[in-house]
Motif scaffolding. Structure first.
Motif, PDB file in Angstrom:
ATOM      1  N   ASP A 234       0.830  -1.213   0.000  1.00 51.90           N
ATOM      2  CA  ASP A 234       0.000   0.000   0.000  1.00 51.90           C
ATOM      3  C   ASP A 234       0.861   1.258   0.000  1.00 51.90           C
ATOM      4  O   ASP A 234       0.614   2.191  -0.762  1.00 51.90           O
ATOM      5  CB  ASP A 234      -0.929   0.024   1.225  1.00 51.90           C
ATOM      6  CG  ASP A 234      -2.079  -0.968   1.116  1.00 51.90           C
ATOM      7  OD1 ASP A 234      -2.342  -1.462  -0.004  1.00 51.90           O
ATOM      8  OD2 ASP A 234      -2.710  -1.246   2.157  1.00 51.90           O
ATOM      9  N   ASN A 235       1.870   1.276   0.865  1.00 54.27           N
ATOM     10  CA  ASN A 235       2.727   2.462   0.964  1.00 54.27           C
ATOM     11  C   ASN A 235       3.564   2.674  -0.292  1.00 54.27           C
ATOM     12  O   ASN A 235       3.762   3.813  -0.718  1.00 54.27           O
ATOM     13  CB  ASN A 235       3.621   2.376   2.203  1.00 54.27           C
ATOM     14  CG  ASN A 235       2.852   2.647   3.481  1.00 54.27           C
ATOM     15  OD1 ASN A 235       1.756   3.197   3.458  1.00 54.27           O
ATOM     16  ND2 ASN A 235       3.400   2.238   4.602  1.00 54.27           N
ATOM     17  N   MET A 236       4.071   1.595  -0.880  1.00 53.58           N
ATOM     18  CA  MET A 236       4.847   1.742  -2.119  1.00 53.58           C
ATOM     19  C   MET A 236       3.966   2.272  -3.243  1.00 53.58           C
ATOM     20  O   MET A 236       4.393   3.129  -4.028  1.00 53.58           O
ATOM     21  CB  MET A 236       5.512   0.418  -2.500  1.00 53.58           C
ATOM     22  CG  MET A 236       6.661   0.047  -1.571  1.00 53.58           C
ATOM     23  SD  MET A 236       7.566  -1.450  -2.033  1.00 53.58           S
ATOM     24  CE  MET A 236       6.469  -2.752  -1.484  1.00 53.58           C
ATOM     25  N   ARG A 237       2.736   1.786  -3.317  1.00 50.30           N
ATOM     26  CA  ARG A 237       1.794   2.275  -4.328  1.00 50.30           C
ATOM     27  C   ARG A 237       1.518   3.766  -4.119  1.00 50.30           C
ATOM     28  O   ARG A 237       1.535   4.546  -5.075  1.00 50.30           O
ATOM     29  CB  ARG A 237       0.491   1.485  -4.269  1.00 50.30           C
ATOM     30  CG  ARG A 237      -0.531   1.937  -5.318  1.00 50.30           C
ATOM     31  CD  ARG A 237      -1.828   1.171  -5.235  1.00 50.30           C
ATOM     32  NE  ARG A 237      -1.658  -0.170  -5.763  1.00 50.30           N
ATOM     33  CZ  ARG A 237      -1.943  -1.277  -5.075  1.00 50.30           C
ATOM     34  NH1 ARG A 237      -2.379  -1.218  -3.836  1.00 50.30           N
ATOM     35  NH2 ARG A 237      -1.783  -2.453  -5.642  1.00 50.30           N
ATOM     36  N   GLU A 238       1.296   4.174  -2.871  1.00 46.43           N
ATOM     37  CA  GLU A 238       1.043   5.587  -2.574  1.00 46.43           C
ATOM     38  C   GLU A 238       2.237   6.456  -2.946  1.00 46.43           C
ATOM     39  O   GLU A 238       2.065   7.615  -3.341  1.00 46.43           O
ATOM     40  CB  GLU A 238       0.722   5.773  -1.091  1.00 46.43           C
ATOM     41  CG  GLU A 238      -0.669   5.333  -0.720  1.00 46.43           C
ATOM     42  CD  GLU A 238      -0.959   5.507   0.761  1.00 46.43           C
ATOM     43  OE1 GLU A 238      -0.280   6.310   1.432  1.00 46.43           O
ATOM     44  OE2 GLU A 238      -1.874   4.805   1.243  1.00 46.43           O
TER      45      GLU A 238
END
Length: 185
Positions: A149-153
């Motif tokens: 999730d954080n990498m996508r954000e």
């Protein structure tokens, strides 16, 4: 943006020692990563291997090392492999910068530590990044999900082993299609 095999590299982050055996779904992750490496080799995609403190954690696991023994290996101590904060991460960043590849496929462990921080480092250095979700893992699967999730954000694309390979091929008429297909099955 479509993957273009002439502008993409594969970065393998820390699939080493006993830790590689203790992450969630380790066998499947190692197996898919080995297949991805073989597909990348068939497509002449440049492969780079990072190893976090290999003297302490051990080297890259055998199932992967067999396919990357002749590829460049870099020792690192910073969790972000391209942080530029020490001699090792500065060498890695310089090396991948010299390759002229604008996009990096990233696989490895642990998703929420070294993979995450290296992906952020790549993005901060203006590389496009595609994280192969079924080729990353953490000891706790919830940490891997949070990392995704954080990498996508942060701007990374999230893909899967098969999705990536078929995007690289783009057509069943690709000269390496049958060889790649045999690896996937």
């Amino acid at each position: 943006m479509h993957l273009n095999e002439e502008k993409v590299g594969l970065l393998i982050v820390d699939i080493q020692g006993t830790l590689a055996r203790r992450v969630s779904d380790s066998e499947a992750m190692i197996c898919k990563t080995a297949k991805l490496i073989q597909c990348c080799k068939l497509l002449d995609i440049h492969v780079v291997v990072l190893e976090q403190n290999p003297d302490g954690l051990g080297g890259t696991v055998h199932e992967i090392e067999t396919h990357v023994a002749s590829d460049p290996h870099f020792k690192k101590f910073a969790f972000n492999g391209v942080a530029g904060i020490d001699q090792f991460s500065s060498e890695i960043l310089a090396y991948i910068g010299k390759k002229g590849l604008s996009r990096w496929l990233v696989v490895g462990i642990e998703a929420h530590v070294c993979v995450y921080q290296t992906v952020v480092g790549l993005l901060e250095n203006d590389f496009a990044v595609e994280v192969i979700h079924d080729c990353i893992s953490s000891r706790e699967s919830s940490n891997a999900l949070l990392a995704i999730d954080n990498m996508r954000e942060r701007g990374a694309q999230i893909s899967s082993f098969e999705m990536t390979v078929f995007e690289l091929l783009q057509s069943s008429r690709h000269p390496k299609f049958r060889e790649v297909l045999a690896l996937i099955k």
